[in-house]
Design an enzyme around this catalytic site. Structure first.
Site, PDB file in Angstrom:
ATOM      1  N   SER A 143       0.832  -1.195   0.000  1.00 39.25           N
ATOM      2  CA  SER A 143       0.000   0.000   0.000  1.00 39.25           C
ATOM      3  C   SER A 143       0.870   1.250   0.000  1.00 39.25           C
ATOM      4  CB  SER A 143      -0.949  -0.053   1.205  1.00 39.25           C
ATOM      5  OG  SER A 143      -1.942   0.929   1.118  1.00 39.25           O
ATOM      6  N   GLU A 161     -13.980  11.653  -7.894  1.00 36.83           N
ATOM      7  CA  GLU A 161     -13.844  12.706  -8.895  1.00 36.83           C
ATOM      8  C   GLU A 161     -12.900  12.248 -10.011  1.00 36.83           C
ATOM      9  OE1 GLU A 161     -12.564  16.167  -6.833  1.00 36.83           O
ATOM     10  OE2 GLU A 161     -14.414  16.376  -5.692  1.00 36.83           O
ATOM     11  N   HIS A 185      -4.536  -0.753  -3.890  1.00 37.29           N
ATOM     12  CA  HIS A 185      -5.970  -0.988  -3.638  1.00 37.29           C
ATOM     13  C   HIS A 185      -6.756  -0.580  -4.887  1.00 37.29           C
ATOM     14  CE1 HIS A 185      -5.231  -1.477   0.712  1.00 37.29           C
ATOM     15  NE2 HIS A 185      -4.440  -0.428   0.595  1.00 37.29           N
TER      16      HIS A 185
END
Length: 286
Positions: A143, A161, A185
């Site tokens: 991550s 967005e 992710h």
């Protein structure tokens, strides 16, 4: 491109149950399939492994989590280096641990913490030198720990967005692999838009979106996919229309001819030549 002797293993993350839903507060646990590869590349269960949970807001718990995970695989020499400031990165204790490690493992959390507390320090210099010059030296990260490996690092941004200018926030990472921009992710959190904007900003770089429980073994200017998910490659070298530079913040972008590849376990990509090598259809799943 300089021939790099070390190995990078960025991982897309795989969160276990944590105390909060936010990535900064959850306990991340990488399953044994991924960790097995980390240990193998580092030289086996006798390797000196140093876990650095700097990105996490709960470094003690994260460190213990990794100690348990590596011990489950039979590793005998695992230590946690708890760095919470630049000063911590300059101590002799930190220098000795990083200098003598076969593998450095960065945890998830907030990648900006890694950049701010380790970037530009003595141990950052040691990591760069050893990665470039020592065969068998492994730097792994999940991550945030994966994203911080890049020079142009995604520091955050909104997935809701997508494809809007300003949806991605960029920052300087550790610069271990300056040819790549890494996001994690990727599938679960719908981060297609923000890495597309990152590549629009830096079209000479290759964007990589790593799914959870999925990683890369990067060595000799090539990477191979490991784990159960996918890696999406965004190659912007031949973009024909890119209006990112002229747009105002919050405006939808236009990109044409952005080349993508969807790769999975066992597939390979040559970073220098930017060529894909996929497993034959009839090949067994590894």
């Amino acid at each position: 491109m300089q021939k790099i002797k070390g190995t990078l293993i960025p991982i897309g993350g795989n969160e276990d149950k944590g105390i909060e839903a936010d990535e900064m507060y959850t306990l991340e646990f990488i399953d044994e399939g991924i960790l097995y590869h980390v240990v193998k590349e580092a030289g086996g269960t006798d390797a000196n492994i140093v876990v650095i949970p700097t990105a996490s807001s709960i470094p003690v718990e994260i460190g213990e989590n990794y100690l348990t995970a590596f011990n489950t695989l039979g590793c005998k020499n695992v230590q946690v280096l708890d760095i919470r400031s630049k000063e911590d990165s300059e101590t002799q204790h930190a220098i000795d641990l990083v200098q003598n490690a076969n593998c450095i493992m960065f945890s998830g959390g907030d990648q900006s913490k890694i950049a701010n507390k380790i970037g530009g320090t003595i141990i950052h210099d040691i990591l760069l030198h050893r990665y470039k010059n020592e065969e068998g030296f492994v730097i792994a990260g999940t991550s945030a720990g994966a994203m911080a490996m890049a020079k142009e690092m995604i520091a955050g941004g909104s997935a809701t967005e997508s494809f809007i200018k300003g949806a991605v926030n960029m920052y300087k990472g550790l610069g271990l692999i300056p040819e790549l921009i890494i996001d994690t992710h990727f599938i679960k959190r719908g981060r297609f838009g923000r890495i597309s904007e990152a590549v629009a900003q830096f079209p000479k770089l290759i964007g990589l979106g790593l799914a959870e429980d999925t990683g890369l073994i990067i060595k000799n200017n090539c990477f191979e996919i490991i784990g159960s998910g996918m890696v999406i490659v965004f190659d912007g070298r031949k973009i024909k229309h890119n209006n990112h530079n002229i747009l105002e913040e919050g405006t939808p972008m236009s990109l044409t001819n952005l080349k993508t590849h969807i790769l999975s376990n066992g597939d390979r990509f040559n970073i220098k030549k930017k060529k894909v090598e996929v497993l034959p259809i009839e090949a067994p799943f590894i």
